[in-house]
Write a protein that holds these residues in place. Structure first.
Motif, PDB file in Angstrom:
ATOM      1  N   THR A   1       0.834  -1.211   0.000  1.00 54.80           N
ATOM      2  CA  THR A   1       0.000   0.000   0.000  1.00 54.80           C
ATOM      3  C   THR A   1       0.863   1.254   0.000  1.00 54.80           C
ATOM      4  O   THR A   1       0.580   2.231  -0.711  1.00 54.80           O
ATOM      5  CB  THR A   1      -0.935  -0.004   1.215  1.00 54.80           C
ATOM      6  N   ALA A   2       1.937   1.225   0.796  1.00 52.15           N
ATOM      7  CA  ALA A   2       2.836   2.381   0.830  1.00 52.15           C
ATOM      8  C   ALA A   2       3.505   2.590  -0.524  1.00 52.15           C
ATOM      9  O   ALA A   2       3.621   3.728  -1.011  1.00 52.15           O
ATOM     10  CB  ALA A   2       3.882   2.188   1.927  1.00 52.15           C
ATOM     11  N   LEU A   3       3.947   1.491  -1.157  1.00 54.61           N
ATOM     12  CA  LEU A   3       4.580   1.612  -2.477  1.00 54.61           C
ATOM     13  C   LEU A   3       3.600   2.148  -3.517  1.00 54.61           C
ATOM     14  O   LEU A   3       3.953   2.993  -4.351  1.00 54.61           O
ATOM     15  CB  LEU A   3       5.123   0.249  -2.916  1.00 54.61           C
ATOM     16  N   ARG A   4       2.372   1.644  -3.454  1.00 52.70           N
ATOM     17  CA  ARG A   4       1.372   2.107  -4.419  1.00 52.70           C
ATOM     18  C   ARG A   4       1.042   3.577  -4.203  1.00 52.70           C
ATOM     19  O   ARG A   4       0.898   4.341  -5.179  1.00 52.70           O
ATOM     20  CB  ARG A   4       0.104   1.257  -4.293  1.00 52.70           C
ATOM     21  N   THR A   5       0.959   3.995  -2.936  1.00 50.43           N
ATOM     22  CA  THR A   5       0.687   5.410  -2.657  1.00 50.43           C
ATOM     23  C   THR A   5       1.818   6.286  -3.186  1.00 50.43           C
ATOM     24  O   THR A   5       1.587   7.343  -3.787  1.00 50.43           O
ATOM     25  CB  THR A   5       0.513   5.618  -1.142  1.00 50.43           C
ATOM     26  N   GLY A   6       3.064   5.833  -2.953  1.00 52.33           N
ATOM     27  CA  GLY A   6       4.201   6.605  -3.470  1.00 52.33           C
ATOM     28  C   GLY A   6       4.214   6.685  -4.979  1.00 52.33           C
ATOM     29  O   GLY A   6       4.499   7.740  -5.560  1.00 52.33           O
ATOM     30  N   ALA A   7       3.893   5.564  -5.636  1.00 45.96           N
ATOM     31  CA  ALA A   7       3.866   5.567  -7.103  1.00 45.96           C
ATOM     32  C   ALA A   7       2.777   6.488  -7.635  1.00 45.96           C
ATOM     33  O   ALA A   7       2.987   7.232  -8.613  1.00 45.96           O
ATOM     34  CB  ALA A   7       3.660   4.142  -7.616  1.00 45.96           C
ATOM     35  N   ASN A   8       1.599   6.451  -7.006  1.00 40.48           N
ATOM     36  CA  ASN A   8       0.518   7.333  -7.458  1.00 40.48           C
ATOM     37  C   ASN A   8       0.879   8.806  -7.264  1.00 40.48           C
ATOM     38  O   ASN A   8       0.571   9.656  -8.121  1.00 40.48           O
ATOM     39  CB  ASN A   8      -0.767   7.005  -6.698  1.00 40.48           C
ATOM     40  N   GLN A   9       1.553   9.098  -6.151  1.00 44.94           N
ATOM     41  CA  GLN A   9       1.950  10.488  -5.918  1.00 44.94           C
ATOM     42  C   GLN A   9       2.987  10.941  -6.941  1.00 44.94           C
ATOM     43  O   GLN A   9       2.948  12.085  -7.421  1.00 44.94           O
ATOM     44  CB  GLN A   9       2.504  10.618  -4.494  1.00 44.94           C
ATOM     45  N   MET A  10       3.913  10.053  -7.261  1.00 46.57           N
ATOM     46  CA  MET A  10       4.909  10.402  -8.280  1.00 46.57           C
ATOM     47  C   MET A  10       4.248  10.636  -9.635  1.00 46.57           C
ATOM     48  O   MET A  10       4.632  11.550 -10.385  1.00 46.57           O
ATOM     49  CB  MET A  10       5.954   9.290  -8.374  1.00 46.57           C
ATOM     50  N   LYS A  11       3.246   9.802  -9.970  1.00 48.81           N
ATOM     51  CA  LYS A  11       2.527  10.014 -11.227  1.00 48.81           C
ATOM     52  C   LYS A  11       1.811  11.361 -11.233  1.00 48.81           C
ATOM     53  O   LYS A  11       1.801  12.078 -12.252  1.00 48.81           O
ATOM     54  CB  LYS A  11       1.518   8.887 -11.447  1.00 48.81           C
ATOM     55  N   ALA A  12       1.197  11.694 -10.084  1.00 47.75           N
ATOM     56  CA  ALA A  12       0.493  12.975 -10.024  1.00 47.75           C
ATOM     57  C   ALA A  12       1.458  14.146 -10.177  1.00 47.75           C
ATOM     58  O   ALA A  12       1.156  15.143 -10.845  1.00 47.75           O
ATOM     59  CB  ALA A  12      -0.253  13.077  -8.694  1.00 47.75           C
ATOM     60  N   ILE A  13       2.624  14.038  -9.564  1.00 47.16           N
ATOM     61  CA  ILE A  13       3.620  15.121  -9.679  1.00 47.16           C
ATOM     62  C   ILE A  13       4.133  15.223 -11.102  1.00 47.16           C
ATOM     63  O   ILE A  13       4.249  16.309 -11.678  1.00 47.16           O
ATOM     64  CB  ILE A  13       4.763  14.881  -8.677  1.00 47.16           C
TER      65      ILE A  13
END
Length: 240
Positions: free
Chosen positions: A105-117
């Motif tokens: 879940t933490a990895l997925r949250t980080g990946a989604n945030q990177m995509k948003a940025i």
């Protein structure tokens, strides 16, 4: 593949709360099994003591019956220990799965945030911003140099200012020389001749020996030849 044509059951969605609750229930069941195992062990000890008593009382049949009951309890303990091992394995697996799920879940949250940025910027936009920054820095440098430029340089001539400075220096030197000539020379302290250290010879005063020949020795009264000869010798020795 389903051989009977039934559809596979849809996976049940679960979360960290449900997993934690399942682990709690499994641990409660472990405590129950452990308490039951302890209770049965006490029964085994009781049946063993009862068998000893019956054997001592020559009740062989009763003693054998107690040993059979003891074996039944021992078999129950083996079942309880197997169940406990299964439950402990499930608890450990669930805890490991829960940690893996939290990590995922933490990895997925980080990946989604990177995509948003990265959706808000790309390499071309970064290059454009860097070019704008360099242009603004160059403009700021030009403005700073323009502001620091002194005003009114055309009103003064550098050669005239240098000549005026030389005249000021010469006047200052002349004033210093005049002041030095007008000051009286410092008085020299009187020199006292150094006195020779006193010696043993200077502590006593002796008459100086005559440096000229003594002549015309006159002797008053009567004198014999020997005395006159002695006086001549003395005169000769003093003249040397």
């Amino acid at each position: 593949m389903n051989l009977f044509g039934r559809k596979a059951a849809a996976p049940v969605k679960t979360g960290p709360a449900e997993t934690a609750e399942t682990i709690r229930k499994l641990r409660e069941q472990l405590d129950i099994l452990e308490k039951r195992e302890s209770h049965i062990e006490k029964k085994i000890e009781a049946q063993l003591e009862e068998a000893k008593k019956k054997s001592a009382a020559k009740d062989k049949r009763g003693a054998i019956f107690c040993l059979k009951r003891k074996k039944m309890y021992e078999s129950e303990i083996e079942k309880l220990q197997g169940a406990r091992m299964t439950l402990e394995t499930q608890v450990m697996t669930l805890e490991s799965t829960q940690v893996n799920m939290q990590t995922f879940t933490a990895l997925r949250t980080g990946a989604n945030q990177m995509k948003a940025i990265h959706g808000q910027m790309n390499v071309d936009s970064v290059d454009d911003i860097m070019d704008d920054i360099q242009e603004e820095m160059a403009t700021a440098d030009e403005i700073g140099r323009a502001i620091s430029q002194p005003l009114g340089n055309a009103l003064y001539d550098d050669d005239e200012l240098a000549a005026e400075l030389d005249m000021l220096v010469e006047e200052d030197l002349e004033k210093q020389l005049d002041a030095a000539h007008q000051q009286p020379a410092p008085a020299q302290p009187a020199r006292v001749p150094a006195q020779a250290p006193a010696t043993a010879a200077s502590m006593f005063t002796f008459p100086e020996a005559p440096s000229h020949a003594v002549t015309n020795i006159k002797v008053s009264g009567k004198a014999d030849a020997d005395e006159l000869e002695e006086l001549r010798r003395l005169e000769a020795s003093m003249a040397m």
